[in-house]
Design a protein around this motif. Structure first.
Motif, PDB file in Angstrom:
ATOM      1  N   THR A 119     -77.654  61.012  29.256  1.00 15.55           N
ATOM      2  CA  THR A 119     -76.815  61.091  28.053  1.00 15.55           C
ATOM      3  C   THR A 119     -76.329  59.706  27.626  1.00 15.55           C
ATOM      4  O   THR A 119     -76.359  59.350  26.441  1.00 15.55           O
ATOM      5  CB  THR A 119     -75.605  62.000  28.315  1.00 15.55           C
ATOM      6  OG1 THR A 119     -76.071  63.308  28.670  1.00 15.55           O
ATOM      7  CG2 THR A 119     -74.709  62.097  27.091  1.00 15.55           C
ATOM      8  N   PHE A 120     -75.887  58.931  28.596  1.00 14.50           N
ATOM      9  CA  PHE A 120     -75.368  57.592  28.302  1.00 14.50           C
ATOM     10  C   PHE A 120     -76.471  56.694  27.766  1.00 14.50           C
ATOM     11  O   PHE A 120     -76.257  55.927  26.816  1.00 14.50           O
ATOM     12  CB  PHE A 120     -74.769  56.997  29.578  1.00 14.50           C
ATOM     13  CG  PHE A 120     -74.103  55.662  29.379  1.00 14.50           C
ATOM     14  CD1 PHE A 120     -72.798  55.576  28.913  1.00 14.50           C
ATOM     15  CD2 PHE A 120     -74.782  54.489  29.665  1.00 14.50           C
ATOM     16  CE1 PHE A 120     -72.185  54.342  28.727  1.00 14.50           C
ATOM     17  CE2 PHE A 120     -74.177  53.251  29.489  1.00 14.50           C
ATOM     18  CZ  PHE A 120     -72.872  53.187  29.015  1.00 14.50           C
ATOM     19  N   ARG A 121     -77.652  56.780  28.356  1.00 17.22           N
ATOM     20  CA  ARG A 121     -78.769  55.946  27.911  1.00 17.22           C
ATOM     21  C   ARG A 121     -79.151  56.260  26.465  1.00 17.22           C
ATOM     22  O   ARG A 121     -79.466  55.354  25.680  1.00 17.22           O
ATOM     23  CB  ARG A 121     -79.974  56.163  28.837  1.00 17.22           C
ATOM     24  CG  ARG A 121     -81.250  55.473  28.401  1.00 17.22           C
ATOM     25  CD  ARG A 121     -81.121  53.967  28.429  1.00 17.22           C
ATOM     26  NE  ARG A 121     -80.982  53.485  29.786  1.00 17.22           N
ATOM     27  CZ  ARG A 121     -80.356  52.377  30.150  1.00 17.22           C
ATOM     28  NH1 ARG A 121     -79.786  51.631  29.217  1.00 17.22           N
ATOM     29  NH2 ARG A 121     -80.278  52.004  31.407  1.00 17.22           N
ATOM     30  N   ARG A 122     -79.120  57.528  26.101  1.00 16.50           N
ATOM     31  CA  ARG A 122     -79.455  57.889  24.719  1.00 16.50           C
ATOM     32  C   ARG A 122     -78.426  57.332  23.741  1.00 16.50           C
ATOM     33  O   ARG A 122     -78.759  56.912  22.635  1.00 16.50           O
ATOM     34  CB  ARG A 122     -79.527  59.413  24.592  1.00 16.50           C
ATOM     35  CG  ARG A 122     -80.754  60.019  25.264  1.00 16.50           C
ATOM     36  CD  ARG A 122     -80.678  61.524  25.269  1.00 16.50           C
ATOM     37  NE  ARG A 122     -81.860  62.124  25.881  1.00 16.50           N
ATOM     38  CZ  ARG A 122     -81.939  63.397  26.257  1.00 16.50           C
ATOM     39  NH1 ARG A 122     -80.890  64.205  26.074  1.00 16.50           N
ATOM     40  NH2 ARG A 122     -83.040  63.849  26.805  1.00 16.50           N
ATOM     41  N   ARG A 123     -77.160  57.323  24.146  1.00 18.64           N
ATOM     42  CA  ARG A 123     -76.109  56.851  23.262  1.00 18.64           C
ATOM     43  C   ARG A 123     -76.053  55.324  23.204  1.00 18.64           C
ATOM     44  O   ARG A 123     -75.766  54.744  22.152  1.00 18.64           O
ATOM     45  CB  ARG A 123     -74.764  57.408  23.717  1.00 18.64           C
ATOM     46  CG  ARG A 123     -73.614  57.023  22.795  1.00 18.64           C
ATOM     47  CD  ARG A 123     -72.322  57.671  23.212  1.00 18.64           C
ATOM     48  NE  ARG A 123     -71.227  57.264  22.339  1.00 18.64           N
ATOM     49  CZ  ARG A 123     -69.951  57.618  22.522  1.00 18.64           C
ATOM     50  NH1 ARG A 123     -69.624  58.392  23.543  1.00 18.64           N
ATOM     51  NH2 ARG A 123     -69.022  57.189  21.693  1.00 18.64           N
ATOM     52  N   TYR A 124     -76.322  54.680  24.360  1.00 18.93           N
ATOM     53  CA  TYR A 124     -76.243  53.217  24.447  1.00 18.93           C
ATOM     54  C   TYR A 124     -77.556  52.670  24.999  1.00 18.93           C
ATOM     55  O   TYR A 124     -77.632  52.250  26.155  1.00 18.93           O
ATOM     56  CB  TYR A 124     -75.086  52.790  25.350  1.00 18.93           C
ATOM     57  CG  TYR A 124     -73.732  53.309  24.930  1.00 18.93           C
ATOM     58  CD1 TYR A 124     -73.032  52.706  23.888  1.00 18.93           C
ATOM     59  CD2 TYR A 124     -73.149  54.384  25.583  1.00 18.93           C
ATOM     60  CE1 TYR A 124     -71.778  53.160  23.507  1.00 18.93           C
ATOM     61  CE2 TYR A 124     -71.898  54.856  25.203  1.00 18.93           C
ATOM     62  CZ  TYR A 124     -71.220  54.244  24.170  1.00 18.93           C
ATOM     63  OH  TYR A 124     -69.990  54.701  23.789  1.00 18.93           O
ATOM     64  N   PRO A 125     -78.606  52.681  24.204  1.00 21.70           N
ATOM     65  CA  PRO A 125     -79.937  52.302  24.712  1.00 21.70           C
ATOM     66  C   PRO A 125     -80.040  50.846  25.148  1.00 21.70           C
ATOM     67  O   PRO A 125     -80.945  50.503  25.920  1.00 21.70           O
ATOM     68  CB  PRO A 125     -80.864  52.602  23.526  1.00 21.70           C
ATOM     69  CG  PRO A 125     -79.978  52.560  22.321  1.00 21.70           C
ATOM     70  CD  PRO A 125     -78.659  53.087  22.782  1.00 21.70           C
TER      71      PRO A 125
END
Length: 313
Positions: free
Chosen positions: A112-118
């Motif tokens: 989830t974090f990676r999708r929001r902060y690539p």
């Protein structure tokens, strides 16, 4: 007096050892000592007391350590925020934790974090115990530590996220696998697979056993709960384990988890130097993990409630 002098001095106060900090920072012990001596010359007072098994801060050293810790945390926050302004939603979040924690507690949050902060780099540093995580947090350039919540630790804030119930892990063909639950009194005659003595979760389990008057024996020690599960599945022993969010235990598999309701749940969560000094990105990651864990715990409780006493639901 430099910022590096103060960082090294605070690390020595936390670790209680010049040599440990030298290893941690990949420096010589002489170089670490030079930082402390420079501070002592400028302060005009002794800051460390040498003892047979390490060092402890003198009264003057404690004053400087407390002030330096607060100042360093504030400066770290300022530098991180400046970096956020320069880089936008890029940068790094640095986490220290046990070797299997990411899989069990953070896998969904990482996605989830990676999708929001690539553009943000997630960096994980492995330690073998909560104590090691505390030390790494205070001596290194780290944001967060995922730990078993313990008693107060100087210079560290602990924020519980989720409490894990305990269960007895046994092979499917073991007579105990048919029970709806196990009382701690029934474990007195059971030889258990245990974690080593430096494990905080293992120590909390031992303390709970002692308080309940349980005298269990152990002839096998493992480095982590996953290995304990494997040995129990292979029929090599029994293990009292916290039920981790990442475990998927089908009811018809080779392993059974039988609840042990007498034991107080095991609290786990985040440790930080100062929560209000976290960078916005580190706080966002911490909150994403907390949200994922609490949601999965709620789902587990709902499913278990809908399946009676089945410990694998």
């Amino acid at each position: 007096m430099t910022l590096d002098d103060l960082r090294v001095f605070v690390a020595v106060c936390r670790a209680g050892s010049l040599s440990a900090v030298a290893r941690e920072l990949d420096r010589t012990q002489s170089a670490v000592s030079q930082h402390v001596r420079r501070l002592e010359r400028e302060a005009g007072v002794s800051l460390l007391e040498r003892r047979p098994r390490g060092v402890v801060p003198t009264p003057a050293g404690r004053v400087l350590c407390d002030a330096a810790s607060d100042s360093i945390a504030g400066l770290d926050l300022a530098l991180r925020r400046l970096g956020d302004l320069v880089n936008g939603e890029s940068g790094a979040v640095r986490v220290t934790t046990g070797g299997t924690t990411v899989r069990h507690f953070m896998s969904e949050a990482v996605v989830t974090f990676r999708r929001r902060y690539p553009k943000v780099s997630l960096e994980f540093r492995t330690e073998t115990s909560s104590r090691g995580c505390f030390d790494a947090l205070t001596t290194g350039n780290l944001d967060l530590a995922w730990v078993t919540i313990d008693g107060p630790v100087r210079g560290i804030e602990q924020h519980p996220v989720v409490s894990l119930p305990w269960a007895l892990a046994v092979g499917a063909d073991d007579p105990l696998a048919e029970l709806s639950c196990v009382r701690t009194a029934e474990l007195s005659d059971v030889s258990l697979i245990r974690l080593p003595g430096n494990s905080t979760s293992g120590a909390r389990l031992d303390a709970a056993f002692a308080e309940l008057g349980v005298r269990s024996s152990s002839d096998t020690s493992v480095a982590d709960w996953d290995t304990a599960l494997l040995l129990a599945e292979l029929g090599l022993g029994h293990a009292v384990v916290p039920v981790l969010p990442g475990w998927d235990m089908p009811g018809d598999g080779p392993l059974r988890l039988v609840p042990v309701p007498d034991l107080p749940p095991l609290p786990v969560g985040w440790a930080v130097r100062r929560w209000d000094a976290l960078s916005p990105l580190a706080r966002a990651f911490a909150e994403a993990v907390a949200r994922s864990c609490t949601e999965r715990a709620a789902i587990r409780s709902t499913v278990r409630g809908g399946h009676g006493h089945d410990p694998h639901s």
